[in-house]
Design a protein around this motif. Structure first.
Motif, mmCIF file in Angstrom:
data_model
loop_
_atom_site.group_PDB
_atom_site.id
_atom_site.type_symbol
_atom_site.label_atom_id
_atom_site.label_comp_id
_atom_site.label_asym_id
_atom_site.label_seq_id
_atom_site.Cartn_x
_atom_site.Cartn_y
_atom_site.Cartn_z
ATOM 1 N N VAL A 1 -0.431 -14.874 0.100
ATOM 2 C CA VAL A 1 -0.277 -13.549 -0.178
ATOM 3 C C VAL A 1 0.459 -12.567 1.009
ATOM 4 N N VAL A 2 0.985 -11.307 0.542
ATOM 5 C CA VAL A 2 1.531 -10.658 1.457
ATOM 6 C C VAL A 2 1.198 -9.004 1.194
ATOM 7 N N MET A 3 0.603 -8.701 2.368
ATOM 8 C CA MET A 3 0.167 -7.050 2.032
ATOM 9 C C MET A 3 1.309 -6.182 2.964
ATOM 10 N N VAL A 4 1.805 -5.357 2.633
ATOM 11 C CA VAL A 4 2.535 -4.428 3.419
ATOM 12 C C VAL A 4 1.645 -2.937 3.497
ATOM 13 N N ASP A 5 1.318 -2.927 4.837
ATOM 14 C CA ASP A 5 0.749 -1.378 4.918
ATOM 15 C C ASP A 5 1.142 -0.761 6.121
ATOM 16 N N ASP A 6 2.255 0.042 5.989
ATOM 17 C CA ASP A 6 3.069 0.432 6.893
ATOM 18 C C ASP A 6 3.422 1.878 6.503
ATOM 19 N N ILE A 7 2.376 3.060 6.939
ATOM 20 C CA ILE A 7 2.916 4.352 6.627
ATOM 21 C C ILE A 7 4.378 4.809 7.043
ATOM 22 N N ASP A 8 4.620 4.137 8.226
ATOM 23 C CA ASP A 8 5.819 4.567 8.821
ATOM 24 C C ASP A 8 7.111 3.930 8.419
ATOM 25 N N VAL B 1 0.815 -1.098 0.159
ATOM 26 C CA VAL B 1 0.064 0.038 0.002
ATOM 27 C C VAL B 1 0.850 1.273 0.013
ATOM 28 N N ASP B 2 0.797 2.165 -0.961
ATOM 29 C CA ASP B 2 1.573 3.230 -1.095
ATOM 30 C C ASP B 2 1.663 4.270 0.400
ATOM 31 N N PRO B 3 2.942 4.150 0.733
ATOM 32 C CA PRO B 3 2.975 4.802 1.910
ATOM 33 C C PRO B 3 2.837 6.438 1.958
ATOM 34 N N GLY B 4 2.451 6.974 0.761
ATOM 35 C CA GLY B 4 2.525 8.367 0.497
ATOM 36 C C GLY B 4 0.904 8.947 0.979
ATOM 37 N N TYR B 5 0.055 7.894 1.002
ATOM 38 C CA TYR B 5 -1.118 8.310 1.509
ATOM 39 C C TYR B 5 -1.383 8.052 2.902
ATOM 40 N N GLU B 6 -1.678 9.080 3.726
ATOM 41 C CA GLU B 6 -1.917 8.939 5.391
ATOM 42 C C GLU B 6 -3.395 9.268 5.651
#
Length: 141
Positions: free
Chosen positions: A76-83, A39-44
């Motif tokens: 499947v692996v989803m990465v959702d880490d805005i930090d 998930v694009d980390p540019g969207y908070e």
């Protein structure tokens, strides 16, 4: 030869071609397919982020269903880490480094010159830093 193949998906036609090739390779080698979405980390913003996560889950489910329809086992692996530090290419590079995959497959837009310099290239970053072979699947023109 290959027991685990990693492929990243982002919903683009380019990534879909990479997924298709990764499924073919996994079927040929009877390998497990690890399908990754970042998930694009540019969207908070909370609403935007929630939509991106939901879209990512659907994208991964569809990709896994495509693999399973061709008798390829996968996860499947989803990465959702805005930090998480770095951009998507850097995050994917770290996933590849931690994975026990013996092969990485990624689609590429085939940009070169100034376009590649200005936009960056996830595929180029993976090729430059991967300790395992990388298959680049070009986008049809």
């Amino acid at each position: 030869m290959y027991q685990k193949i990693l492929v990243a998906v982002d919903g683009s036609q380019c990534a879909a071609r990479g997924l298709d090739e990764a499924i073919k390779l996994a079927a040929a080698f009877d390998a497990e397919l690890e399908i990754v979405h970042i998930v694009d980390p540019g969207y908070e913003e909370e609403g935007v982020r929630a939509r991106l996560v939901a879209e990512g889950k659907k994208l991964l489910a569809d990709a896994l269903a495509s693999a399973e329809a061709r008798n390829v086992r996968g996860r499947v692996v989803m990465v959702d880490d805005i930090d998480a530090p770095g951009n998507i290419a850097g995050q994917l590079r770290r996933i590849v480094e931690r994975s026990d995959a013996q092969l990485v497959v990624t689609g590429t837009h085939g940009r070169s010159g100034l376009k590649s310099l200005l936009m960056g290239s996830v595929a180029e970053e993976i090729v430059r830093h991967s300790a395992v072979p990388v298959v680049l699947v070009p986008q049809r023109r």
